[in-house]
Design a protein around this motif. Structure first.
Motif, PDB file in Angstrom:
ATOM      1  N   VAL A 157       0.868  -1.186   0.000  1.00 55.64           N
ATOM      2  CA  VAL A 157       0.000   0.000   0.000  1.00 55.64           C
ATOM      3  C   VAL A 157       0.900   1.230   0.000  1.00 55.64           C
ATOM      4  O   VAL A 157       1.598   1.495   0.985  1.00 55.64           O
ATOM      5  CB  VAL A 157      -0.943   0.031   1.227  1.00 55.64           C
ATOM      6  CG1 VAL A 157      -1.873   1.238   1.128  1.00 55.64           C
ATOM      7  CG2 VAL A 157      -1.752  -1.260   1.345  1.00 55.64           C
ATOM      8  N   GLY A 183     -12.757   4.590  -6.142  1.00 55.07           N
ATOM      9  CA  GLY A 183     -11.890   3.499  -6.545  1.00 55.07           C
ATOM     10  C   GLY A 183     -11.734   3.438  -8.056  1.00 55.07           C
ATOM     11  O   GLY A 183     -12.732   3.526  -8.782  1.00 55.07           O
ATOM     12  N   LEU A 236     -11.444  -3.775   2.933  1.00 53.03           N
ATOM     13  CA  LEU A 236     -10.192  -4.215   2.324  1.00 53.03           C
ATOM     14  C   LEU A 236      -9.019  -3.964   3.272  1.00 53.03           C
ATOM     15  O   LEU A 236      -8.992  -2.966   3.999  1.00 53.03           O
ATOM     16  CB  LEU A 236      -9.942  -3.461   1.018  1.00 53.03           C
ATOM     17  CG  LEU A 236     -10.954  -3.667  -0.120  1.00 53.03           C
ATOM     18  CD1 LEU A 236     -10.593  -2.765  -1.303  1.00 53.03           C
ATOM     19  CD2 LEU A 236     -10.998  -5.116  -0.550  1.00 53.03           C
ATOM     20  N   ALA A 259      -6.136  -2.940   2.547  1.00 54.90           N
ATOM     21  CA  ALA A 259      -5.502  -1.662   2.201  1.00 54.90           C
ATOM     22  C   ALA A 259      -6.196  -0.492   2.880  1.00 54.90           C
ATOM     23  O   ALA A 259      -5.539   0.478   3.282  1.00 54.90           O
ATOM     24  CB  ALA A 259      -5.519  -1.475   0.684  1.00 54.90           C
ATOM     25  N   TRP A 260      -7.528  -0.563   3.019  1.00 61.30           N
ATOM     26  CA  TRP A 260      -8.260   0.510   3.690  1.00 61.30           C
ATOM     27  C   TRP A 260      -7.889   0.574   5.168  1.00 61.30           C
ATOM     28  O   TRP A 260      -7.678   1.659   5.705  1.00 61.30           O
ATOM     29  CB  TRP A 260      -9.759   0.275   3.541  1.00 61.30           C
ATOM     30  CG  TRP A 260     -10.338   0.697   2.228  1.00 61.30           C
ATOM     31  CD1 TRP A 260      -9.706   0.737   1.023  1.00 61.30           C
ATOM     32  CD2 TRP A 260     -11.667   1.152   2.012  1.00 61.30           C
ATOM     33  NE1 TRP A 260     -10.555   1.176   0.050  1.00 61.30           N
ATOM     34  CE2 TRP A 260     -11.774   1.440   0.624  1.00 61.30           C
ATOM     35  CE3 TRP A 260     -12.775   1.330   2.812  1.00 61.30           C
ATOM     36  CZ2 TRP A 260     -12.952   1.900   0.046  1.00 61.30           C
ATOM     37  CZ3 TRP A 260     -13.958   1.782   2.247  1.00 61.30           C
ATOM     38  CH2 TRP A 260     -14.044   2.072   0.883  1.00 61.30           C
ATOM     39  N   CYS A 286      -2.733   0.128  -4.338  1.00 65.38           N
ATOM     40  CA  CYS A 286      -2.869  -1.113  -3.570  1.00 65.38           C
ATOM     41  C   CYS A 286      -2.577  -2.326  -4.442  1.00 65.38           C
ATOM     42  O   CYS A 286      -3.178  -2.511  -5.509  1.00 65.38           O
ATOM     43  CB  CYS A 286      -4.292  -1.241  -3.026  1.00 65.38           C
ATOM     44  SG  CYS A 286      -4.932   0.275  -2.264  1.00 65.38           S
ATOM     45  N   TYR A 338      -3.607  -6.846  -1.103  1.00 67.95           N
ATOM     46  CA  TYR A 338      -4.177  -5.904  -0.136  1.00 67.95           C
ATOM     47  C   TYR A 338      -5.543  -5.377  -0.583  1.00 67.95           C
ATOM     48  O   TYR A 338      -6.146  -4.566   0.108  1.00 67.95           O
ATOM     49  CB  TYR A 338      -3.223  -4.726   0.090  1.00 67.95           C
ATOM     50  CG  TYR A 338      -2.000  -5.085   0.899  1.00 67.95           C
ATOM     51  CD1 TYR A 338      -1.990  -4.940   2.278  1.00 67.95           C
ATOM     52  CD2 TYR A 338      -0.861  -5.606   0.286  1.00 67.95           C
ATOM     53  CE1 TYR A 338      -0.876  -5.272   3.030  1.00 67.95           C
ATOM     54  CE2 TYR A 338       0.264  -5.942   1.020  1.00 67.95           C
ATOM     55  CZ  TYR A 338       0.251  -5.779   2.398  1.00 67.95           C
ATOM     56  OH  TYR A 338       1.359  -6.118   3.145  1.00 67.95           O
ATOM     57  N   ALA A 339      -5.982  -5.843  -1.767  1.00 67.06           N
ATOM     58  CA  ALA A 339      -7.244  -5.338  -2.305  1.00 67.06           C
ATOM     59  C   ALA A 339      -8.164  -6.511  -2.667  1.00 67.06           C
ATOM     60  O   ALA A 339      -8.695  -7.167  -1.778  1.00 67.06           O
ATOM     61  CB  ALA A 339      -6.974  -4.434  -3.503  1.00 67.06           C
ATOM     62  N   TYR A 340      -8.298  -6.799  -3.969  1.00 65.05           N
ATOM     63  CA  TYR A 340      -9.284  -7.789  -4.404  1.00 65.05           C
ATOM     64  C   TYR A 340      -8.679  -9.130  -4.777  1.00 65.05           C
ATOM     65  O   TYR A 340      -9.387 -10.030  -5.235  1.00 65.05           O
ATOM     66  CB  TYR A 340     -10.099  -7.219  -5.579  1.00 65.05           C
ATOM     67  CG  TYR A 340     -10.892  -5.996  -5.186  1.00 65.05           C
ATOM     68  CD1 TYR A 340     -12.120  -6.125  -4.547  1.00 65.05           C
ATOM     69  CD2 TYR A 340     -10.395  -4.714  -5.419  1.00 65.05           C
ATOM     70  CE1 TYR A 340     -12.843  -5.013  -4.160  1.00 65.05           C
ATOM     71  CE2 TYR A 340     -11.115  -3.589  -5.040  1.00 65.05           C
ATOM     72  CZ  TYR A 340     -12.333  -3.745  -4.407  1.00 65.05           C
ATOM     73  OH  TYR A 340     -13.041  -2.639  -4.031  1.00 65.05           O
ATOM     74  N   VAL A 373      -5.122  -1.532  -7.773  1.00 63.50           N
ATOM     75  CA  VAL A 373      -6.208  -0.548  -7.756  1.00 63.50           C
ATOM     76  C   VAL A 373      -5.754   0.695  -7.017  1.00 63.50           C
ATOM     77  O   VAL A 373      -4.817   0.661  -6.204  1.00 63.50           O
ATOM     78  CB  VAL A 373      -7.496  -1.111  -7.095  1.00 63.50           C
ATOM     79  CG1 VAL A 373      -8.098  -2.217  -7.954  1.00 63.50           C
ATOM     80  CG2 VAL A 373      -7.222  -1.609  -5.679  1.00 63.50           C
ATOM     81  N   PHE A 433      -7.228   4.036  -4.761  1.00 62.66           N
ATOM     82  CA  PHE A 433      -8.333   4.644  -4.023  1.00 62.66           C
ATOM     83  C   PHE A 433      -7.952   6.060  -3.602  1.00 62.66           C
ATOM     84  O   PHE A 433      -6.871   6.276  -3.047  1.00 62.66           O
ATOM     85  CB  PHE A 433      -8.678   3.841  -2.765  1.00 62.66           C
ATOM     86  CG  PHE A 433      -9.434   2.582  -3.011  1.00 62.66           C
ATOM     87  CD1 PHE A 433     -10.800   2.615  -3.256  1.00 62.66           C
ATOM     88  CD2 PHE A 433      -8.790   1.359  -3.022  1.00 62.66           C
ATOM     89  CE1 PHE A 433     -11.505   1.451  -3.489  1.00 62.66           C
ATOM     90  CE2 PHE A 433      -9.476   0.184  -3.246  1.00 62.66           C
ATOM     91  CZ  PHE A 433     -10.848   0.231  -3.485  1.00 62.66           C
TER      92      PHE A 433
END
Length: 450
Positions: A33, A59, A87, A89-90, A107, A111-113, A128, A130
């Motif tokens: 991240v 996003g 997530l 990352a959040w 990210c 750390y994401a999807y 991704v 954000f």
């Protein structure tokens, strides 16, 4: 994999901006991240683990395609940070932000999807981006009445928590108005912290903590030292206090399903005695904890033979009656009624249960129902003078209520009459040839249509 040919930041390729200005905010420093601050936030605290945060976010993929945006929905998003609700990352990114800050997070997939992505929106293994704005944050409320707020400084280990009856070892630092008044290592039984001079709020927070956790508890007077204060700590009545608590170790008590019935009955006697001790010195919340333990152990038990069912019923009846009395003292009248109802299920002619339910209903201004309860008390015990006195009070309250209603309706009808007179005068002045009977018929039709 996606490319970065379309997404730009400040007129430059996004990846170039992250490479030049980005900060790795992961604890492992694996570049998972990367954060770029677009607008500095207010100097001061950052969110802590468990805080309730409110954010706006957008996003995007590295192609520039937007896949989600809270602003498009015109609704900010709330969650408890660091709890795995969003997530990864959040959780990491928001914990690094300050109030009002706007930042962009790059990210990695893990750390994401991840490798799955998100069907129709995010391809597998996608980086991704954000854009996040931290609008506000506050501690996690541990009670429905907002009396205990927790902010976690250091996350604990594992997934187990102390339960009522657990032995815990903690380090405490208590403050009031910025002044340190309590600093010590102490061991206590959860549910009996009062015996070691530990406030109710610290005791009630134990079952939310994990070993090694360090948190800050903001306690309202109900969960601190109440209306009496704590003279030995030079704390006056009704003061908010703050405790920093570190849970060093704990040993869980047996759960209900881990005990046999004989063990439960044996323990119930000691717990009942403990609850009675707390009640006698006015520690009603602490007494409630003890009596509720008895209910949790025995409410699903039937027992065998002759003696066991009798003992179970005796403990359950006493527990519900004592809970009703405690809740009556702390003015939680719905809980009084609930516990009296359960006591009456066990003994339909129980004088104390009927009387206490009547008291609670009277204090809730349910005068007719209260009077019925006190009348039932007299059927059980005709010489109960207290119940008779309460019936007179109920009758007086019902009469006052009726008189009050009469005044309200009298004023209401008076206003209707004055309005009708004005309407009639206005109608007749405009239509002098119309008969009075026709006017009356019109008014009757008007009210019939209301």
């Amino acid at each position: 994999m996606t490319t970065d040919q379309d997404l730009t930041m400040d007129g430059q390729p996004a990846t170039a901006v992250f490479a030049a200005k980005g900060i790795d905010v992961t604890t492992s420093k694996d570049q998972g991240v990367i954060k770029v601050v677009k607008r500095q936030g207010l100097d001061g605290e950052r969110p802590m683990i468990g805080d309730r945060v409110t954010v706006h976010y957008t996003g995007k993929l590295l192609t520039g395609n937007k896949f989600d945006c809270s602003r498009d929905r015109k609704e900010a998003f709330c969650f408890n940070v660091g709890k795995g609700q969003v997530l990864k990352a959040w959780d990491i990114g928001v914990l690094s932000m300050q109030m009002g800050e706007v930042c962009t997070l790059l990210c990695k997939p893990e750390y994401a999807y991840g490798s799955a992505g998100n069907p129709e929106k995010i391809p597998p293994n996608s980086l991704v981006v954000f854009e996040m704005e931290l609008l506000k944050f506050e501690g996690e409320m541990l009670t429905d009445d907002s009396g205990i707020m927790r902010r976690i400084k250091v996350k604990g280990d594992g997934y187990t928590n102390p339960n009522d009856g657990s032995s815990v070892e903690v380090h405490l630092e208590g403050r009031c108005g910025g002044r340190l008044f309590d600093c010590r290592d102490v061991s206590f039984i959860v549910g009996e912290a009062e015996d070691k001079g530990v406030p109710l709020g610290v005791d009630r927070a134990m079952d939310k903590m994990q070993k090694g956790e360090c948190c800050i508890l903001y306690l309202k007077p109900k969960y601190g030292f109440g209306s009496k204060g704590k003279p030995e700590y030079k704390i006056g009545p009704d003061r908010d206090i703050i405790y920093e608590v570190t849970l060093k170790n704990f040993q869980r008590a047996k759960e209900t399903w881990e005990m046999d019935l004989t063990e439960k009955i044996d323990l119930a006697a000691g717990v009942k005695h403990k609850g009675n001790q707390y009640f006698k010195v006015g520690l009603y919340h602490q007494a409630v904890i003890q009596y509720q333990r008895i209910v949790s152990w025995l409410e699903m038990e039937c027992g065998s033979g002759i003696e066991q069912p009798k003992r179970i019923q005796s403990f359950m009846l006493t527990a519900h009656l004592n809970l009703a009395l405690c809740f009556l003292r702390i003015k939680e009248f719905s809980q009084v009624v609930d516990n009296c109802n359960k006591a009456i299920e066990l003994d339909e002619k129980n004088e104390k249960a009927l009387y206490r339910r009547g008291e609670a209903r009277l204090l809730r201004n349910e005068f007719t129902m209260a009077m019925e309860d006190f009348q039932l008390v007299l059927r059980v015990n005709p010489s109960n003078r207290a119940a008779l006195a309460q019936i007179y009070i109920c009758q007086s309250k019902i009469k006052e209520h009726h008189e009050h209603d009469k005044k309200i309706y009298a004023n209401m009808f008076q206003k209707f009459a004055e309005r009708d007179t004005k309407l009639k005068f206005h109608f007749e002045s405009k239509h002098p040839a119309v008969s009075a009977s026709y006017v009356l018929l019109c008014f009757l039709q008007y009210y019939a249509d209301l």
